[in-house]
Scaffold this motif. Structure first.
Motif, PDB file in Angstrom:
ATOM      1  N   MET A  31      13.793  -5.720  -0.372  1.00 19.27           N
ATOM      2  CA  MET A  31      12.577  -5.625  -1.162  1.00 19.27           C
ATOM      3  C   MET A  31      12.773  -4.608  -2.283  1.00 19.27           C
ATOM      4  O   MET A  31      13.461  -3.617  -2.117  1.00 19.27           O
ATOM      5  CB  MET A  31      11.400  -5.183  -0.287  1.00 19.27           C
ATOM      6  CG  MET A  31      10.916  -6.248   0.678  1.00 19.27           C
ATOM      7  SD  MET A  31       9.625  -5.684   1.801  1.00 19.27           S
ATOM      8  CE  MET A  31       8.214  -5.674   0.744  1.00 19.27           C
ATOM      9  N   THR A  32      12.093  -4.859  -3.345  1.00 17.66           N
ATOM     10  CA  THR A  32      12.187  -3.930  -4.458  1.00 17.66           C
ATOM     11  C   THR A  32      11.298  -2.718  -4.197  1.00 17.66           C
ATOM     12  O   THR A  32      10.476  -2.716  -3.279  1.00 17.66           O
ATOM     13  CB  THR A  32      11.737  -4.613  -5.761  1.00 17.66           C
ATOM     14  OG1 THR A  32      10.358  -4.956  -5.642  1.00 17.66           O
ATOM     15  CG2 THR A  32      12.565  -5.849  -6.039  1.00 17.66           C
ATOM     16  N   ILE A  33      11.457  -1.727  -5.012  1.00 13.16           N
ATOM     17  CA  ILE A  33      10.653  -0.512  -4.867  1.00 13.16           C
ATOM     18  C   ILE A  33       9.176  -0.811  -5.068  1.00 13.16           C
ATOM     19  O   ILE A  33       8.319  -0.323  -4.327  1.00 13.16           O
ATOM     20  CB  ILE A  33      11.144   0.570  -5.852  1.00 13.16           C
ATOM     21  CG1 ILE A  33      12.551   1.012  -5.473  1.00 13.16           C
ATOM     22  CG2 ILE A  33      10.193   1.754  -5.865  1.00 13.16           C
ATOM     23  CD1 ILE A  33      13.194   1.945  -6.454  1.00 13.16           C
ATOM     24  N   LEU A  34       8.864  -1.628  -6.071  1.00 13.60           N
ATOM     25  CA  LEU A  34       7.469  -1.978  -6.334  1.00 13.60           C
ATOM     26  C   LEU A  34       6.853  -2.740  -5.163  1.00 13.60           C
ATOM     27  O   LEU A  34       5.697  -2.488  -4.792  1.00 13.60           O
ATOM     28  CB  LEU A  34       7.374  -2.806  -7.622  1.00 13.60           C
ATOM     29  CG  LEU A  34       5.973  -3.141  -8.103  1.00 13.60           C
ATOM     30  CD1 LEU A  34       5.199  -1.847  -8.377  1.00 13.60           C
ATOM     31  CD2 LEU A  34       6.025  -3.987  -9.354  1.00 13.60           C
ATOM     32  N   ALA A  35       7.617  -3.630  -4.553  1.00 15.34           N
ATOM     33  CA  ALA A  35       7.119  -4.373  -3.393  1.00 15.34           C
ATOM     34  C   ALA A  35       6.885  -3.441  -2.212  1.00 15.34           C
ATOM     35  O   ALA A  35       5.907  -3.595  -1.470  1.00 15.34           O
ATOM     36  CB  ALA A  35       8.090  -5.480  -3.017  1.00 15.34           C
ATOM     37  N   ASN A  36       7.769  -2.458  -2.022  1.00 11.58           N
ATOM     38  CA  ASN A  36       7.584  -1.473  -0.953  1.00 11.58           C
ATOM     39  C   ASN A  36       6.340  -0.624  -1.181  1.00 11.58           C
ATOM     40  O   ASN A  36       5.571  -0.375  -0.250  1.00 11.58           O
ATOM     41  CB  ASN A  36       8.798  -0.562  -0.836  1.00 11.58           C
ATOM     42  CG  ASN A  36       9.961  -1.250  -0.169  1.00 11.58           C
ATOM     43  OD1 ASN A  36       9.786  -2.187   0.597  1.00 11.58           O
ATOM     44  ND2 ASN A  36      11.162  -0.782  -0.462  1.00 11.58           N
ATOM     45  N   VAL A  37       6.140  -0.187  -2.403  1.00 10.85           N
ATOM     46  CA  VAL A  37       4.951   0.618  -2.723  1.00 10.85           C
ATOM     47  C   VAL A  37       3.688  -0.194  -2.472  1.00 10.85           C
ATOM     48  O   VAL A  37       2.720   0.293  -1.886  1.00 10.85           O
ATOM     49  CB  VAL A  37       5.012   1.126  -4.184  1.00 10.85           C
ATOM     50  CG1 VAL A  37       3.690   1.715  -4.622  1.00 10.85           C
ATOM     51  CG2 VAL A  37       6.127   2.147  -4.344  1.00 10.85           C
ATOM     52  N   TRP A  38       3.683  -1.459  -2.921  1.00  6.66           N
ATOM     53  CA  TRP A  38       2.524  -2.321  -2.725  1.00  6.66           C
ATOM     54  C   TRP A  38       2.256  -2.543  -1.233  1.00  6.66           C
ATOM     55  O   TRP A  38       1.105  -2.509  -0.791  1.00  6.66           O
ATOM     56  CB  TRP A  38       2.722  -3.650  -3.438  1.00  6.66           C
ATOM     57  CG  TRP A  38       1.584  -4.585  -3.223  1.00  6.66           C
ATOM     58  CD1 TRP A  38       1.600  -5.716  -2.472  1.00  6.66           C
ATOM     59  CD2 TRP A  38       0.256  -4.462  -3.731  1.00  6.66           C
ATOM     60  NE1 TRP A  38       0.369  -6.312  -2.487  1.00  6.66           N
ATOM     61  CE2 TRP A  38      -0.478  -5.556  -3.247  1.00  6.66           C
ATOM     62  CE3 TRP A  38      -0.384  -3.534  -4.540  1.00  6.66           C
ATOM     63  CZ2 TRP A  38      -1.823  -5.752  -3.553  1.00  6.66           C
ATOM     64  CZ3 TRP A  38      -1.728  -3.727  -4.844  1.00  6.66           C
ATOM     65  CH2 TRP A  38      -2.423  -4.816  -4.356  1.00  6.66           C
ATOM     66  N   ALA A  39       3.313  -2.762  -0.442  1.00  9.84           N
ATOM     67  CA  ALA A  39       3.151  -2.989   0.992  1.00  9.84           C
ATOM     68  C   ALA A  39       2.581  -1.748   1.678  1.00  9.84           C
ATOM     69  O   ALA A  39       1.683  -1.858   2.528  1.00  9.84           O
ATOM     70  CB  ALA A  39       4.484  -3.374   1.620  1.00  9.84           C
ATOM     71  N   TYR A  40       3.081  -0.569   1.336  1.00  8.23           N
ATOM     72  CA  TYR A  40       2.558   0.660   1.931  1.00  8.23           C
ATOM     73  C   TYR A  40       1.114   0.927   1.495  1.00  8.23           C
ATOM     74  O   TYR A  40       0.287   1.349   2.304  1.00  8.23           O
ATOM     75  CB  TYR A  40       3.440   1.861   1.577  1.00  8.23           C
ATOM     76  CG  TYR A  40       4.718   1.898   2.361  1.00  8.23           C
ATOM     77  CD1 TYR A  40       4.721   1.982   3.757  1.00  8.23           C
ATOM     78  CD2 TYR A  40       5.945   1.840   1.714  1.00  8.23           C
ATOM     79  CE1 TYR A  40       5.897   2.000   4.467  1.00  8.23           C
ATOM     80  CE2 TYR A  40       7.136   1.853   2.421  1.00  8.23           C
ATOM     81  CZ  TYR A  40       7.101   1.937   3.798  1.00  8.23           C
ATOM     82  OH  TYR A  40       8.264   1.948   4.510  1.00  8.23           O
ATOM     83  N   LEU A  41       0.805   0.674   0.236  1.00  2.22           N
ATOM     84  CA  LEU A  41      -0.571   0.861  -0.245  1.00  2.22           C
ATOM     85  C   LEU A  41      -1.515  -0.103   0.459  1.00  2.22           C
ATOM     86  O   LEU A  41      -2.589   0.294   0.913  1.00  2.22           O
ATOM     87  CB  LEU A  41      -0.633   0.660  -1.762  1.00  2.22           C
ATOM     88  CG  LEU A  41      -2.018   0.766  -2.394  1.00  2.22           C
ATOM     89  CD1 LEU A  41      -2.549   2.190  -2.245  1.00  2.22           C
ATOM     90  CD2 LEU A  41      -1.978   0.367  -3.854  1.00  2.22           C
ATOM     91  N   TRP A  42      -1.116  -1.379   0.549  1.00  2.00           N
ATOM     92  CA  TRP A  42      -1.958  -2.380   1.199  1.00  2.00           C
ATOM     93  C   TRP A  42      -2.142  -2.047   2.678  1.00  2.00           C
ATOM     94  O   TRP A  42      -3.244  -2.180   3.216  1.00  2.00           O
ATOM     95  CB  TRP A  42      -1.329  -3.761   1.024  1.00  2.00           C
ATOM     96  CG  TRP A  42      -2.225  -4.877   1.426  1.00  2.00           C
ATOM     97  CD1 TRP A  42      -2.027  -5.737   2.452  1.00  2.00           C
ATOM     98  CD2 TRP A  42      -3.459  -5.263   0.817  1.00  2.00           C
ATOM     99  NE1 TRP A  42      -3.056  -6.642   2.513  1.00  2.00           N
ATOM    100  CE2 TRP A  42      -3.957  -6.371   1.525  1.00  2.00           C
ATOM    101  CE3 TRP A  42      -4.200  -4.780  -0.255  1.00  2.00           C
ATOM    102  CZ2 TRP A  42      -5.155  -6.994   1.194  1.00  2.00           C
ATOM    103  CZ3 TRP A  42      -5.389  -5.413  -0.579  1.00  2.00           C
ATOM    104  CH2 TRP A  42      -5.853  -6.499   0.135  1.00  2.00           C
TER     105      TRP A  42
END
Length: 132
Positions: free
Chosen positions: A1-12
């Protein structure tokens, strides 16, 4: 996963576990963009309501995975509340305004699902501690 996808997953994931964090997050972002406090607070309340409903449904499905889908309970809640508010409005005012009934049902759902989320969150903690 990309960094942006990881950030989005943690935020969600964080907003699912603690949906009330969505209010200040949305409020400050929208207020920073528009400089309109009223618009920012209304939009933040609506987004927080969606997050609370989603969190309550997720908690219900984690506690009782084999049970009836929680989305049907949400649908039934809105149906019953809308019918009751419409009936009350017809008795008091003599006419029906679906806009006011819908707005009132939406605001009442914030209170109801907030309470349901807290109860389910507490129940989940107690159930998990009983297993361990």
């Amino acid at each position: 996963m990309t960094i942006l996808a990881n950030v989005w997953a943690y935020l969600w994931g964080t907003l699912t576990v603690v949906p009330f964090l969505g209010f200040p997050l949305v409020y400050f972002i929208l207020y920073g963009m528009t400089r309109n406090k009223k618009l920012a607070s209304r939009f933040a309340i609506n987004i927080t309501n969606l997050l609370v409903i989603r969190s309550a449904v997720s908690a219900y499905e984690l506690i009782w995975p084999e049970a009836f889908s929680a989305w049907w309970w949400v649908f039934c809640f809105y149906l019953v509340v809308t019918i009751l508010l419409g009936w009350v409005q017809m008795k008091w005012k003599g006419r029906l305004s679906l806009k006011k009934v819908g707005f009132s049902a939406w605001r009442l759902s914030f209170l109801w699902f907030g309470i349901v989320y807290i109860v389910l969150f507490t129940t989940g903690i107690i159930k998990t501690m009983g297993v361990v």
